[in-house]
Design an enzyme around this catalytic site. Structure first.
Site, short mmCIF file in Angstrom:
data_model
loop_
_atom_site.label_atom_id
_atom_site.label_comp_id
_atom_site.label_asym_id
_atom_site.label_seq_id
_atom_site.Cartn_x
_atom_site.Cartn_y
_atom_site.Cartn_z
N SER A 53 -40.29 -6.48 9.38
CA SER A 53 -39.75 -7.47 8.45
C SER A 53 -40.74 -8.49 7.94
O SER A 53 -40.37 -9.35 7.12
CB SER A 53 -38.57 -8.20 9.10
N LYS A 56 -40.70 -8.83 4.25
CA LYS A 56 -39.81 -9.68 3.46
C LYS A 56 -40.53 -10.85 2.79
O LYS A 56 -40.00 -11.42 1.82
CB LYS A 56 -38.65 -10.17 4.33
N SER A 110 -33.84 -12.77 8.52
CA SER A 110 -34.28 -11.39 8.30
C SER A 110 -33.12 -10.46 8.01
O SER A 110 -33.05 -9.34 8.53
CB SER A 110 -35.08 -10.89 9.51
N LYS A 215 -42.61 -15.94 9.68
CA LYS A 215 -41.82 -14.72 9.51
C LYS A 215 -42.08 -13.79 10.69
O LYS A 215 -43.23 -13.55 11.07
CB LYS A 215 -42.17 -13.99 8.21
#
Length: 327
Positions: A53, A56, A110, A215
């Site tokens: 992820s 993203k 997420s 993140k």
């Protein structure tokens, strides 16, 4: 002559670099000084691996590069269901949220279906969205990065710790991305109920961490990954960690790196909240870290705390990034 240069470097190195090099669980790592444009520490920085992820961050940049109407309503569709990992979601098919809300959930918690819906709403749909991701990766000089989907569920979404630093540095220039990735919790109205979400990075809520961007990522293939930008005693740094065996190990690496930058001895024991119930398996992982080849550069000393650089305001579809010559 080479030996003399090495001795001079060690003598000139400040306290932070003189502390023992941190022992890391993560398979790949890069610590990058934003102000000095210099890599301070690296471990397997160019090893290509799935990034889950962390993808993203690129998804969000592609969305915002189009200067879209953030108040436009998007709907979760059956096409947004995860047919690869069969992961769950609290966004049912038919749920409607504004684009800004989809973006917030994509970044802070997420949310895979939200990321998928954002890509479908792109001009030309997902068939145009994925090439845009790869085009931007090339524009950012992410030479070893490739994307196949907007969520990171695909193991074909690959990058390196060095490239992830470049992506994070570019993403930090978008005020919405910086704000949403550092939001610790949020309540979202989904249909007739309020659903409460928390940030997937517990460090954003920890005292003493001045995190400007964060993140996380996880799949079986990628392991536990994270990238953060945080203010440290000598200014902002970006830390990219790929391939840790657990979230506890990943958090331990962040704490060890922070202590190393501050000139404290490492390794350290992470906060109990991240380390309760550590297994013998992770002890073996830490032993393996002793055998890893690490490269470190003298951390530039400074008596004054450098302020975090101002983020460039993002109003158009122009690419916002610096030439990261030191990465």
């Amino acid at each position: 002559m080479t030996k003399l240069a090495s001795v001079l470097l060690l003598v000139a190195a400040p306290l932070a670099a003189s502390a023992a090099t941190p022992l890391l669980y993560s398979r790949s790592a890069v610590v990058y000084d934003v102000g000095q444009r210099q890599v301070l520490l690296e471990r397997n920085p160019d090893e290509v691996a799935p990034v889950a992820s962390l993808t993203k961050l690129m998804t969000a940049m592609i969305v915002l590069d189009q200067a879209p109407v953030l108040e436009e309503t998007l709907t979760i569709d059956s096409a947004d269901l995860d047919q690869l990992k069969h992961s769950g979601s609290r966004l049912p098919v038919g749920a409607t949220l504004e684009r800004e809300e989809m973006l917030r959930l994509t970044l802070m918690s997420s949310e895979n279906r939200a990321a998928s819906a954002l890509s479908r709403a792109f001009p030309g749909g997902r068939p145009a969205f994925i090439p845009a991701m790869n085009d931007k990766a090339r524009a950012l000089d992410m030479a070893h990065t490739h994307f196949e989907d907007p969520t990171g569920l695909s193991p074909q979404n690959v990058s390196t710790a060095r490239d992830v630093v470049k992506m994070a540095d570019a993403a930090s220039r978008y005020p919405l991305i910086a704000a949403f990735t550092t939001l610790s919790h949020y309540g979202e109205e989904v249909g007739k109920r309020t659903v409460f979400y928390r940030n997937t990075d517990p460090m954003v809520d920890q005292p003493g961490w001045d995190i400007q961007l964060s993140k996380t990522g996880f799949t079986d293939e990628a392991g536990r990954c994270i990238v953060i930008e945080a203010s440290m005693p000598n200014g902002p740094v970006i830390i990219a960690l790929l391939g840790a065996a657990s979230s506890r190990a990943r958090s331990a690496d962040l704490v060890s790196i922070r202590r190393w930058l501050e000139g404290n001895e490492t390794p350290v024991t992470a906060p109990r909240v991240h380390y309760a119930g550590m297994s013998r398996h992770h002890h073996k992982t830490m032993v393996g870290a002793h055998e890893s080849t690490m490269r470190l550069v003298a951390y530039p000393a400074g008596s004054a705390f450098r302020a975090h650089r101002p983020s460039g305001r993002h109003k158009t579809g122009k690419t916002h990034h610096r030439n990261l010559r030191g990465v």
